[in-house]
Write a protein that holds these residues in place. Structure first.
Motif, PDB file in Angstrom:
ATOM      1  N   LEU A  39       0.826  -1.209   0.000  1.00  0.00           N
ATOM      2  CA  LEU A  39       0.000   0.000   0.000  1.00  0.00           C
ATOM      3  C   LEU A  39       0.860   1.259   0.000  1.00  0.00           C
ATOM      4  O   LEU A  39       0.576   2.222  -0.727  1.00  0.00           O
ATOM      5  CB  LEU A  39      -0.917  -0.012   1.224  1.00  0.00           C
ATOM      6  N   THR A  40       1.921   1.243   0.783  1.00  0.00           N
ATOM      7  CA  THR A  40       2.824   2.399   0.856  1.00  0.00           C
ATOM      8  C   THR A  40       3.460   2.685  -0.502  1.00  0.00           C
ATOM      9  O   THR A  40       3.478   3.832  -0.966  1.00  0.00           O
ATOM     10  CB  THR A  40       3.932   2.150   1.900  1.00  0.00           C
ATOM     11  N   LEU A  41       3.978   1.643  -1.132  1.00  0.00           N
ATOM     12  CA  LEU A  41       4.617   1.810  -2.441  1.00  0.00           C
ATOM     13  C   LEU A  41       3.610   2.252  -3.501  1.00  0.00           C
ATOM     14  O   LEU A  41       3.921   3.101  -4.347  1.00  0.00           O
ATOM     15  CB  LEU A  41       5.275   0.488  -2.862  1.00  0.00           C
ATOM     16  N   PHE A  42       2.406   1.693  -3.441  1.00  0.00           N
ATOM     17  CA  PHE A  42       1.364   2.042  -4.418  1.00  0.00           C
ATOM     18  C   PHE A  42       0.949   3.500  -4.280  1.00  0.00           C
ATOM     19  O   PHE A  42       0.825   4.223  -5.276  1.00  0.00           O
ATOM     20  CB  PHE A  42       0.154   1.126  -4.234  1.00  0.00           C
ATOM     21  N   ILE A  43       0.725   3.924  -3.035  1.00  0.00           N
ATOM     22  CA  ILE A  43       0.317   5.316  -2.800  1.00  0.00           C
ATOM     23  C   ILE A  43       1.390   6.281  -3.289  1.00  0.00           C
ATOM     24  O   ILE A  43       1.092   7.279  -3.964  1.00  0.00           O
ATOM     25  CB  ILE A  43       0.031   5.543  -1.294  1.00  0.00           C
ATOM     26  N   TYR A  44       2.644   5.978  -2.973  1.00  0.00           N
ATOM     27  CA  TYR A  44       3.735   6.859  -3.419  1.00  0.00           C
ATOM     28  C   TYR A  44       3.819   6.892  -4.944  1.00  0.00           C
ATOM     29  O   TYR A  44       4.020   7.957  -5.540  1.00  0.00           O
ATOM     30  CB  TYR A  44       5.067   6.384  -2.844  1.00  0.00           C
TER      31      TYR A  44
END
Length: 239
Positions: A22-27
């Protein structure tokens, strides 16, 4: 509101793999929007990602410790990513040899300014030594700042927060400051960003130019080493 509450209450949010993804996707999504907006400084990808992730952690009742452990891979990759910055610097060796004295003075000025400002503010507000220790490494890259804070008895989560905010503020307001003071030299812009704003400032310097990015990486590395050595000595003298 009920739908949002249900989303944040999902067990999926407690999954370490999901939190990392989720963190990588949001960034990634925010980075695309940032580029579409012609790299509008107030829409800094790290700043917006931090706001979104913080909101998710708060409403999802996810502790910082759990989130950090879930995304530890990102932290692990910070060290090799920092080392890779030596490559663009190698390509600027001629400029480094020509302006080494000015670069050295710029880095030292940045370090001195950081220490003086922090101690002045902390003394004015009569803060605790623990808080001063936590804030002092704010201008070095996150892995080094964490080690300094932990070894000297600081509050590591606070140190991480201050480091990130320092970098974001530099990335957002650097262009404005450079225009106000008429700073147009790529080396000067790079050294200033690297010396006081670590990796985030360095990434902003690369947006300005490859030369600025190269010298920002140099300033970031040297500042990290010097602050690691100087911080314990300064604390013994003033605390």
């Amino acid at each position: 509101m009920e739908i949002i509450a249900k989303i944040f209450s999902l067990d999926l949010l407690q999954s370490p793999l999901f939190l990392l993804t989720l963190t990588l996707f949001i960034y990634y999504v925010i980075q695309i929007i940032y580029i579409k907006l012609n790299q509008f400084s107030l829409f800094n990808p790290l700043l917006i990602t931090m706001i979104v992730i913080t909101t998710i952690l708060y409403y999802g009742n996810i502790s910082y410790e759990k989130y950090f452990k879930s995304t530890e891979l990102i932290y692990f990759l910070l060290a090799p990513a920092t080392i890779i910055l030596a490559v663009p610097l190698f390509r600027q060796l001629e400029l480094l040899q020509r302006y080494w004295f000015a670069i050295t003075c710029g880095i030292l000025s940045g370090i001195i300014a950081v220490f003086v400002c922090i101690f002045a503010i902390m003394k004015i507000f009569n803060t605790s030594p623990e808080l001063i220790i936590s804030v002092l490494p704010k201008s070095v890259t996150t892995p080094i700042a964490m080690i300094i804070s932990e070894m000297l008895g600081g509050i590591v989560p606070l140190t991480i927060t201050v480091v990130i905010l320092t970098g974001i503020c530099a990335a957002v307001f650097a262009d404005v400051v450079f225009k106000i003071f008429g700073i147009k030299n790529n080396i000067a812009m790079g050294v200033s960003l690297g010396a006081v704003a670590h990796g985030i400032g360095t990434s902003q310097a690369f947006i300005i130019s490859p030369v600025a990015g190269a010298f920002a990486s140099l300033a970031m590395g040297i500042s990290g080493i010097l602050i690691s050595i100087i911080t314990p000595l300064v604390l013994k003298l003033f605390l």
